[in-house]
Enzyme design. Structure first.
Site, PDB file in Angstrom:
ATOM      1  N   THR A 117      47.296  37.600  34.776  1.00 17.03           N
ATOM      2  CA  THR A 117      48.412  37.768  35.817  1.00 17.03           C
ATOM      3  C   THR A 117      48.585  36.662  36.616  1.00 17.03           C
ATOM      4  O   THR A 117      47.762  35.819  37.044  1.00 17.03           O
ATOM      5  CB  THR A 117      48.159  39.021  36.636  1.00 17.03           C
ATOM      6  OG1 THR A 117      49.130  38.712  37.974  1.00 17.03           O
ATOM      7  CG2 THR A 117      46.732  38.830  37.369  1.00 17.03           C
ATOM      8  N   TYR A 141      42.515  42.647  42.690  1.00 14.60           N
ATOM      9  CA  TYR A 141      43.178  42.827  41.607  1.00 14.60           C
ATOM     10  C   TYR A 141      42.894  41.321  40.730  1.00 14.60           C
ATOM     11  O   TYR A 141      42.755  41.128  39.626  1.00 14.60           O
ATOM     12  CB  TYR A 141      44.291  43.346  41.441  1.00 14.60           C
ATOM     13  CG  TYR A 141      45.500  43.219  40.420  1.00 14.60           C
ATOM     14  CD1 TYR A 141      45.024  43.741  39.136  1.00 14.60           C
ATOM     15  CD2 TYR A 141      46.395  42.026  40.619  1.00 14.60           C
ATOM     16  CE1 TYR A 141      45.805  43.587  38.013  1.00 14.60           C
ATOM     17  CE2 TYR A 141      47.192  42.133  39.522  1.00 14.60           C
ATOM     18  CZ  TYR A 141      46.818  42.865  37.978  1.00 14.60           C
ATOM     19  OH  TYR A 141      47.777  42.482  37.003  1.00 14.60           O
TER      20      TYR A 141
END
Ligand code: UDP
Length: 329
Positions: A117, A141
């Site tokens: 990501t 995350y």
């Protein structure tokens, strides 16, 4: 050729399954359905309900079938949840992913394509971010993805396999044939929320912060259509099979839109004018995340098909209408 896909019942995984099937690959999906939806897995796919850390099930699967490549999508993706429950993210996104990689490599698998990501970059001070930029995630995350990338890179040095790490920017939209799209009980993504407002499911959309240092004060993102992203996976697979080389690639179009521009575009394309409110900044949000696409374009032969914000929004609204009419969720 057999491809093992984890998280094939999720948003991006299910779109990649569709593209892989279109390209003629055989797919086995592993998904524990903790957040994925079985109905998103295409019919022609073999489905095994299991967690990625279920080494016994995976070993049995490898005895039955030989897999050339793993595409690993299964993972938790909610930034706010990761701040509340960081262990959940490190356990699943890093620890279990490492177990999965080890199991696959021990069974002779040669290629791993891993979903990472743009959150790994944090809040970079650059207009266009390239893959060599400093990794400085703002939340657990992003940190869990950095740690998994690092594990994979280290494992590759000691073992005979290759990887492609794909760092996704803001993935949005739905399959133009509406075979899949984003299903989420508690949506947090701007385009999902805006599409729900467009079909009247929500009364308004709140812009989180209009005091950023950008042209209109709202945060900037690089939105990529999920089917174009799926195609990047097929092209990455072709690359790794042919060149047998490891790569890290940003996945975006290299063009940023502000939150305000996204909502203005939505108001242009839909009949329902959405009501916009202004709220505080959301904690942990970056000002601007736009991909430098040089490495991606140099490495794979990919031509985006849906590189247009209106198309992204239209497919997203159509999908929202469909799941509303069919009472999915
Ligand atoms: N955003 C917003 N209102 C919303 C949801 C998101 O203003 O209801 C903003 C968010 O603060 C960020 C951008 O839209 O600046 C994209 O957020 P999203 O959650 O879609 O993706 P992220 O970049 O956080 O992964």
């Amino acid at each position: 050729m057999n491809i093992l896909v984890t998280g094939g019942a999720g948003y991006i995984g299910s779109h990649v399954c569709l593209s892989l099937l279109d390209a003629g690959y055989n797919i086995t999906v592993i998904d524990d359905l903790s957040s994925g939806q079985k109905k998103l897995i295409p019919d022609k796919v073999e489905f095994i309900q299991a967690n990625i850390n279920d080494t016994n099930k995976l070993n049995k699967l490898f005895q039955k079938k030989s897999f050339n490549t793993l595409m690993h999508f299964a993972g938790f993706v909610q930034v706010e949840e990761s701040v509340k429950f960081p262990e959940k993210y490190f356990n699943n996104n890093t620890k279990n992913a490492t177990i999965l990689f080890e199991t696959c490599i021990n069974n002779g698998l040669k290629n791993i394509i891993f979903s990472s990501t743009a959150a790994v970059y944090g809040n970079p001070n650059k207009e266009l971010i390239h893959e060599g930029a400093t990794l400085n995630p703002l939340n657990p995350y992003g940190e869990s993805k950095v740690q998994t990338e690092n594990k994979l890179i280290k494992m590759q040095k000691n073992n005979n396999f290759n990887y492609i790490i794909l760092r996704y920017f803001n993935v949005a939209g739905a399959d133009p044939k509406l075979r899949s799209g984003l299903i989420s009980k508690k949506p947090t993504h701007l385009i999902k929320i805006a599409s729900q407002a467009a079909i009247g499911k929500l009364n308004s959309v709140t812009i989180f912060g209009n005091d950023y240092n950008t042209h209109d004060g709202t945060a900037i993102r690089d939105y990529i259509h999920v089917s174009d992203l799926a195609d990047i996976h097929v092209k990455s697979l072709e690359y790794i099979l042919e060149k047998k080389q490891s790569k890290i690639l940003n996945c975006g179009y290299g063009k940023g839109y502000s939150v305000k521009e996204v909502l203005d575009t939505l108001n242009r394309v839909c009949n329902n004018k959405i009501y916009i409110k202004y709220g505080n900044r959301r904690s942990g949000d970056a000002v601007s995340l736009v991909s430098n696409t040089n490495q991606l374009m140099k490495t794979i032969s990919w031509t985006p098909k849906y590189n247009d914000l209106e198309t992204i929004l239209k497919t997203s609204i159509k999908w929202e209408n469909k799941i509303q009419n069919e009472k999915i969720l």
